[in-house]
Design a protein around this motif. Sequence first.
Motif, PDB file in Angstrom:
ATOM      1  N   THR A  89      -5.427 192.582  92.943  1.00 30.29           N
ATOM      2  CA  THR A  89      -3.970 192.743  93.060  1.00 30.29           C
ATOM      3  C   THR A  89      -3.290 191.445  93.494  1.00 30.29           C
ATOM      4  N   THR A  90      -3.939 190.681  94.380  1.00 36.10           N
ATOM      5  CA  THR A  90      -3.362 189.412  94.819  1.00 36.10           C
ATOM      6  C   THR A  90      -3.317 188.405  93.682  1.00 36.10           C
ATOM      7  N   ALA A  93      -0.590 189.349  91.282  1.00 36.32           N
ATOM      8  CA  ALA A  93       0.722 189.013  91.852  1.00 36.32           C
ATOM      9  C   ALA A  93       1.035 187.539  91.663  1.00 36.32           C
ATOM     10  N   ASN A 229       8.465 190.103  93.513  1.00 43.24           N
ATOM     11  CA  ASN A 229       8.149 191.156  94.480  1.00 43.24           C
ATOM     12  C   ASN A 229       8.442 192.546  93.933  1.00 43.24           C
ATOM     13  N   GLN A 232       5.901 193.515  91.189  1.00 42.07           N
ATOM     14  CA  GLN A 232       4.598 193.825  91.765  1.00 42.07           C
ATOM     15  C   GLN A 232       4.610 195.202  92.414  1.00 42.07           C
ATOM     16  N   ASN A 303      -0.126 190.472  98.739  1.00 39.99           N
ATOM     17  CA  ASN A 303       0.384 190.289  97.378  1.00 39.99           C
ATOM     18  C   ASN A 303       1.683 189.496  97.357  1.00 39.99           C
ATOM     19  N   ALA A 304       2.635 189.924  98.182  1.00 35.23           N
ATOM     20  CA  ALA A 304       3.952 189.286  98.181  1.00 35.23           C
ATOM     21  C   ALA A 304       3.871 187.837  98.644  1.00 35.23           C
ATOM     22  N   ALA A 307       2.828 185.476  95.757  1.00 34.07           N
ATOM     23  CA  ALA A 307       3.946 185.180  94.848  1.00 34.07           C
ATOM     24  C   ALA A 307       4.910 184.184  95.477  1.00 34.07           C
ATOM     25  N   SER A 337      -3.492 182.520  95.724  1.00 35.35           N
ATOM     26  CA  SER A 337      -4.234 183.741  96.053  1.00 35.35           C
ATOM     27  C   SER A 337      -5.121 183.521  97.271  1.00 35.35           C
ATOM     28  N   GLU A 382       8.877 191.308 101.803  1.00 36.32           N
ATOM     29  CA  GLU A 382       7.460 191.008 101.604  1.00 36.32           C
ATOM     30  C   GLU A 382       6.567 191.826 102.526  1.00 36.32           C
ATOM     31  N   SER A 389       1.083 197.559  99.094  1.00 36.35           N
ATOM     32  CA  SER A 389      -0.121 197.125  98.394  1.00 36.35           C
ATOM     33  C   SER A 389      -1.380 197.566  99.141  1.00 36.35           C
TER      34      SER A 389
END
Length: 414
Positions: A89-90, A93, A229, A232, A303-304, A307, A337, A382, A389
């Motif tokens: 997921t990261t 993103a 954001n 995602q 994740n956020a 990004a 990441s 975030e 997430s």
Amino acid sequence: MCDRCNKHYRVSSTALLLLAAALGMLTGWLDFPVINNICEVITDIFIRLLKLVSLPIIFFSLIATLSGMSGMGDVKVMGGKVLKFTLLTTFVAAAMALLLYTSFDPAHQASLAASRSGQELEVVSYWNYLLSIIPSSFIEPFYNGNVMGALFLALLMSAAILSLGQDHKETLHKLFDSLFAAVMKMTSFILKLMPLAVWAFVTLFVRDFQNQDMLQGLVVYLVCVLLANVIQAGVILPLFLKSKGIPPLKALKAMWPALTIAFFAKSSSAALPSAVKCAEQRLGVNGKVARFSMPLCISVNMNACAAFILITVLFVSQSNGVQFSMLELLSWVLIASIAAIGNAGVPMGCYMLSSAFLAAMNVDLQLMLLILPFYSFIDMLESAINVWSDSCVTAMVNHELEQAGELASEQADS
């Protein structure tokens, strides 16, 4: 009482930054030579201080986070699944952020290079990056400001620590965790100068402001960050849930109390108790999974942050004339990441890591100070998205373990 004081401090600090930015616009418009000279000294001192803590933040943050994980033999199935979905997921993103950034290209409109006569554009060589990943000595990355070399050393050191015995591993984890805490304490001292630095940077920016290109580029940058954001949280993560047969809307409603706490507290760690409770009682996640996965995700699943780091570093560096090839842009997906995983949920972690990368690359940080007044809202968003997430990863891990019968066997053993 303490929570109220913290909230009051956050509101006051945000208002102070906005006031400093407004005052900087006024003094920049007045264009007094004496004030301009003072601002140049202040900005130079502040940039030097940021460079002082830049690579140590990246290095110690990553080691303190990764060395605190259980050994690969102890993590086994559940830990492997958490890390699998966290990395996936990261990475997605960061990749989505790069796609949005290259599509909107905010740096093209905000380029500072054209207004700096006689300044040569820095061309970043991808192959030089590859060669510098493996330094010839331990101190070389810190002496030369080599971000890639510092990341490589941090990953190598973390892998070595995880392979040691429990006593050595705990000792080294405590050491690096304490060193990271000390560096962050130094950073907190520096951040107290932030309103003064914002005033100085904005003053010089307004003095040198020639057209509307920079303002337009900043707006496009903010749109990129917010879109990354929103996509995602509202598209990518729900698709992951649907792929496992988990209704996204049901999961969102179940985790809503924890997301609200994360949003207003600007901290995913502050929402951890609520997140674990919501996952168990409202989302129906097995208690063992929730209590293992959520704390681990709070530490490494950002994740956020991935990004934000990618878009911010590329926007500020390219606005200052740094050029990247397509391969170099793709390499920042991996770098962002890794940095997000090593962020460890520190206050203003995404902003400080982005500043650290830019400082290590010798990029002018003027734009970072212009971004700062908007970061308060970005940080709130975030934090909530990171917890969302974490919840999605936990739900997917729980689903896979149920499908494989792992949870039933664990319960039977207990």
